[in-house]
Design an enzyme around this catalytic site. Structure first.
Site, PDB file in Angstrom:
ATOM      1  N   SER A 271      -3.756  -3.256  -0.506  1.00 10.07           N
ATOM      2  CA  SER A 271      -4.223  -4.173   0.544  1.00 10.07           C
ATOM      3  C   SER A 271      -4.312  -5.561  -0.091  1.00 10.07           C
ATOM      4  CB  SER A 271      -5.614  -3.737   1.011  1.00 10.07           C
ATOM      5  OG  SER A 271      -6.234  -4.765   1.753  1.00 10.07           O
TER       6      SER A 271
ATOM      7  N   TYR B 174     -14.277  -1.379  -0.789  1.00  8.91           N
ATOM      8  CA  TYR B 174     -12.885  -1.072  -0.438  1.00  8.91           C
ATOM      9  C   TYR B 174     -11.956  -1.879  -1.347  1.00  8.91           C
ATOM     10  CZ  TYR B 174      -8.626  -1.317   2.507  1.00  8.91           C
ATOM     11  OH  TYR B 174      -7.342  -1.294   2.980  1.00  8.91           O
TER      12      TYR B 174
HETATM   13  N1  LIG Z   1      -4.858  -2.088   9.038  1.00  9.33           N
HETATM   14  C1  LIG Z   1      -4.958  -3.036   8.119  1.00  9.33           C
HETATM   15  O1  LIG Z   1      -5.249  -4.200   8.434  1.00  9.33           O
HETATM   16  C2  LIG Z   1      -4.691  -2.706   6.661  1.00  9.33           C
HETATM   17  C3  LIG Z   1      -4.626  -3.786   5.757  1.00  9.33           C
HETATM   18  C4  LIG Z   1      -4.378  -3.531   4.421  1.00  9.33           C
HETATM   19  C5  LIG Z   1      -4.195  -2.244   3.981  1.00  9.33           C
HETATM   20  N2  LIG Z   1      -4.268  -1.198   4.842  1.00  9.33           N
HETATM   21  C6  LIG Z   1      -4.072   0.158   4.315  1.00  9.33           C
HETATM   22  O2  LIG Z   1      -3.019   0.766   5.014  1.00  9.33           O
HETATM   23  C7  LIG Z   1      -3.179   2.187   4.988  1.00  9.33           C
HETATM   24  C8  LIG Z   1      -3.052   2.729   6.426  1.00  9.33           C
HETATM   25  O3  LIG Z   1      -4.129   2.207   7.192  1.00  9.33           O
HETATM   26  P1  LIG Z   1      -4.050   1.980   8.771  1.00  9.33           P
HETATM   27  O4  LIG Z   1      -4.381   0.559   9.011  1.00  9.33           O
HETATM   28  O5  LIG Z   1      -2.812   2.558   9.328  1.00  9.33           O
HETATM   29  O6  LIG Z   1      -5.345   2.820   9.199  1.00  9.33           O
HETATM   30  P2  LIG Z   1      -5.572   3.964  10.310  1.00  9.33           P
HETATM   31  O7  LIG Z   1      -4.981   3.549  11.607  1.00  9.33           O
HETATM   32  O8  LIG Z   1      -7.038   4.255  10.238  1.00  9.33           O
HETATM   33  O9  LIG Z   1      -4.729   5.191   9.741  1.00  9.33           O
HETATM   34  C9  LIG Z   1      -5.158   5.889   8.605  1.00  9.33           C
HETATM   35  C10 LIG Z   1      -4.343   7.163   8.479  1.00  9.33           C
HETATM   36  O10 LIG Z   1      -4.818   7.872   7.319  1.00  9.33           O
HETATM   37  C11 LIG Z   1      -5.129   9.209   7.703  1.00  9.33           C
HETATM   38  N3  LIG Z   1      -6.208   9.699   6.845  1.00  9.33           N
HETATM   39  C12 LIG Z   1      -7.443   9.165   6.674  1.00  9.33           C
HETATM   40  N4  LIG Z   1      -8.144   9.914   5.820  1.00  9.33           N
HETATM   41  C13 LIG Z   1      -7.332  10.942   5.432  1.00  9.33           C
HETATM   42  C14 LIG Z   1      -7.485  12.054   4.569  1.00  9.33           C
HETATM   43  N5  LIG Z   1      -8.627  12.272   3.912  1.00  9.33           N
HETATM   44  N6  LIG Z   1      -6.450  12.918   4.422  1.00  9.33           N
HETATM   45  C15 LIG Z   1      -5.286  12.711   5.073  1.00  9.33           C
HETATM   46  N7  LIG Z   1      -5.074  11.672   5.915  1.00  9.33           N
HETATM   47  C16 LIG Z   1      -6.100  10.803   6.085  1.00  9.33           C
HETATM   48  C17 LIG Z   1      -5.497   9.124   9.180  1.00  9.33           C
HETATM   49  O11 LIG Z   1      -5.244  10.326   9.862  1.00  9.33           O
HETATM   50  P3  LIG Z   1      -6.330  11.480  10.170  1.00  9.33           P
HETATM   51  O12 LIG Z   1      -7.556  10.812  10.686  1.00  9.33           O
HETATM   52  O13 LIG Z   1      -5.612  12.363  11.149  1.00  9.33           O
HETATM   53  O14 LIG Z   1      -6.540  12.151   8.845  1.00  9.33           O
HETATM   54  C18 LIG Z   1      -4.482   8.087   9.668  1.00  9.33           C
HETATM   55  O15 LIG Z   1      -3.239   8.703   9.911  1.00  9.33           O
HETATM   56  C19 LIG Z   1      -4.533   2.440   4.339  1.00  9.33           C
HETATM   57  O16 LIG Z   1      -4.354   2.773   2.980  1.00  9.33           O
HETATM   58  C20 LIG Z   1      -5.245   1.104   4.466  1.00  9.33           C
HETATM   59  O17 LIG Z   1      -6.225   0.940   3.459  1.00  9.33           O
HETATM   60  C21 LIG Z   1      -4.519  -1.410   6.178  1.00  9.33           C
END
Ligand SMILES: NC(=O)c1ccc[n+]([C@@H]2O[C@H](COP(=O)([O-])OP(=O)(O)OC[C@H]3O[C@@H](n4cnc5c(N)ncnc54)[C@H](OP(=O)(O)O)[C@@H]3O)[C@@H](O)[C@H]2O)c1
Length: 263
Positions: A138, A151
């Site tokens: 991130s 985080y």
């Molecule tokens: N959105 C942003 O602005 C942003 C910015 C920078 C970095 N990121 C990073 O991008 C990545 C994806 O985030 P996102 O924004 O797409 O968030 P999201 O919409 O909350 O999606 C997170 C995904 O991870 C899965 N997950 C969570 N805990 C898990 C576990 N213990 N085992 C297996 N699967 C798990 C969730 O599915 P289930 O609930 O079905 O398990 C979901 O598919 C993350 O690493 C996040 O830190 C996001």
């Protein structure tokens, strides 16, 4: 080295039931990759409606889930070409008052699980003498964001492990890449453990890019064998500004952090 083609590549994605992981899965399916998709939600994975993908639901922090993911991938395809360590979760607790169990849980998801999964695919990638490991960090893994301090700590740790793995595994033909998304329109804020983001951060969604754009940038990074991908690219300027003028950037971040709350 020839141009990278996704057709037939065996790609494992964690956290594929929504957000960035789901967007990567759809983009890769359209390019002819062979997909192995993980998340906890079985129905969330099924809703992607990707009939050719191998769907393996389970909590990625459990060793049994990771072992099954690698074993079933090798059983079905005999190889693993790309691992996308995408599953992640936020914690908005201020660091002085964070609930210990929440911090540890977040580190399990954001740091220990991707490290363990990388370790689990390395033997197969070494045998192949090829492979790509993508760790989704991130922008908070480059600059500490005060509303996401712990985080940030987990993503700094992942970024550092990524750089070390890349230097260790280069001699085996394995490439390791870090991705630094800025703000992406997903359910990330709603899925955070234990605390709300401050109002200015919650409404900052207007600056967010789509998960599809983020996925396109990730795929292009793999194709180009980039060391790291910042998406969207202008966040590189933010990280550079922080390096040059840390006090200035911190003063602005302090103002943005006003009014954070707890669940
Ligand atoms: N959105 C942003 O602005 C942003 C910015 C920078 C970095 N990121 C990073 O991008 C990545 C994806 O985030 P996102 O924004 O797409 O968030 P999201 O919409 O909350 O999606 C997170 C995904 O991870 C899965 N997950 C969570 N805990 C898990 C576990 N213990 N085992 C297996 N699967 C798990 C969730 O599915 P289930 O609930 O079905 O398990 C979901 O598919 C993350 O690493 C996040 O830190 C996001």
């Amino acid at each position: 080295m020839g141009a990278f083609a996704w057709q037939g590549q065996v790609v494992v994605i964690t956290g594929a039931s929504g957000g960035i992981g789901a967007a990567c899965a759809r983009a890769l399916d359209a390019r002819g990759a062979q997909l192995v998709l993980n998340a906890r939600s079985e129905s969330g994975l099924a809703a992607l409606n990707l009939p050719d993908a191998l769907l393996l639901h389970g909590d990625i922090t459990l060793a049994a889930t990771r072992e099954q993911l690698v074993a079933r991938t090798l059983d079905r395809f005999g190889r693993v070409d790309v691992l996308v360590n995408n599953a992640g979760v936020g914690v908005y607790w201020p660091p002085s008052a964070a609930r210990d169990e929440d911090t540890r849980r977040m580190f399990e998801v954001n740091f220990f699980a991707p490290l363990a999964l990388a370790q689990a695919v390395v033997p197969a990638m070494r045998r192949q003498r090829s492979g790509v490991i993508v760790n989704i960090s991130s922008i908070a893994g480059k600059v500490t964001l005060p509303w996401l301090t712990l985080y940030s700590a987990s993503k700094f740790a992942l970024s550092s492990a990524t750089a070390g793995l890349r230097m260790e595994l280069a001699r085996d033909g394995i490439h390791v890449m870090a991705v630094y998304p800025g703000y992406v329109k997903t359910q990330f804020q709603d899925h955070a453990i234990g605390a709300y983001p401050p109002p200015e951060i919650a409404k900052g969604k207007r600056f967010a890019i789509s998960a599809q754009q983020c996925a396109r940038d990730i795929l292009r990074g793999v194709e180009r064998r980039s060391r790291s991908v910042v998406t969207p690219g202008w966040w590189r300027g933010f990280a550079g500004l922080h390096l040059l003028f840390p006090s200035l950037v911190e003063a602005r971040l302090i103002r943005m952090n006003a009014g954070g709350g707890h669940r």
